[in-house]
Write a protein that holds these residues in place. Sequence first.
Motif, PDB file in Angstrom:
ATOM      1  N   ARG A  54     -48.008 -45.987  16.206  1.00 60.67           N
ATOM      2  CA  ARG A  54     -48.778 -46.280  15.010  1.00 60.67           C
ATOM      3  C   ARG A  54     -50.197 -45.759  15.208  1.00 60.67           C
ATOM      4  O   ARG A  54     -50.791 -45.926  16.273  1.00 60.67           O
ATOM      5  CB  ARG A  54     -48.783 -47.789  14.752  1.00 60.67           C
ATOM      6  N   TYR A  82     -52.878 -47.861   8.480  1.00 58.17           N
ATOM      7  CA  TYR A  82     -52.274 -47.216   9.633  1.00 58.17           C
ATOM      8  C   TYR A  82     -50.972 -46.573   9.165  1.00 58.17           C
ATOM      9  O   TYR A  82     -50.455 -46.899   8.099  1.00 58.17           O
ATOM     10  CB  TYR A  82     -51.947 -48.246  10.723  1.00 58.17           C
ATOM     11  N   ARG A  83     -50.439 -45.685   9.984  1.00 59.50           N
ATOM     12  CA  ARG A  83     -49.135 -45.122   9.687  1.00 59.50           C
ATOM     13  C   ARG A  83     -48.365 -44.917  10.979  1.00 59.50           C
ATOM     14  O   ARG A  83     -48.946 -44.756  12.053  1.00 59.50           O
ATOM     15  CB  ARG A  83     -49.258 -43.793   8.930  1.00 59.50           C
ATOM     16  N   GLN A  84     -47.056 -44.937  10.816  1.00 56.76           N
ATOM     17  CA  GLN A  84     -46.183 -44.720  11.959  1.00 56.76           C
ATOM     18  C   GLN A  84     -45.025 -43.831  11.532  1.00 56.76           C
ATOM     19  O   GLN A  84     -44.223 -44.212  10.668  1.00 56.76           O
ATOM     20  CB  GLN A  84     -45.658 -46.037  12.507  1.00 56.76           C
TER      21      GLN A  84
END
Length: 122
Positions: free
Chosen positions: A45, A37-39
């Motif tokens: 997120r 995942y990325r935020q």
Amino acid sequence: QVQLVESGGGLVQAGGSLRLSCAASGRIFSINVMAWYRQAPGKQRELVAAITSGGSTHYDDSVKGRATISRDNAKNTVNLQMNSLKPEDTAVYYCNADRVLLYSSRWDYDVWGQGTQVTVSS
């Protein structure tokens, strides 16, 4: 107790590549789905890519064709190779394991790593 540790983040120029790695530790028998995942700052997120224990993969449309997720079930590791990086890929990237079966027959759910920063300069 299951822990996930990410590595491989850093600063890269647009068009460059990065390989993120995540290692799970603990008395792990198996892990169901491992994912990245990325935020980004000010954003929620989001799922980047996921891979099942059988090797089935899923990619967010934003990274399709530029990212490859892979895992080693024996080593409990998952990698994310990202190519043709764009400034909009800048974010903290998190490793996730959705269901982890331990040798004690206990399950751990929704385990997260501490995150690794990826910054893509234009």
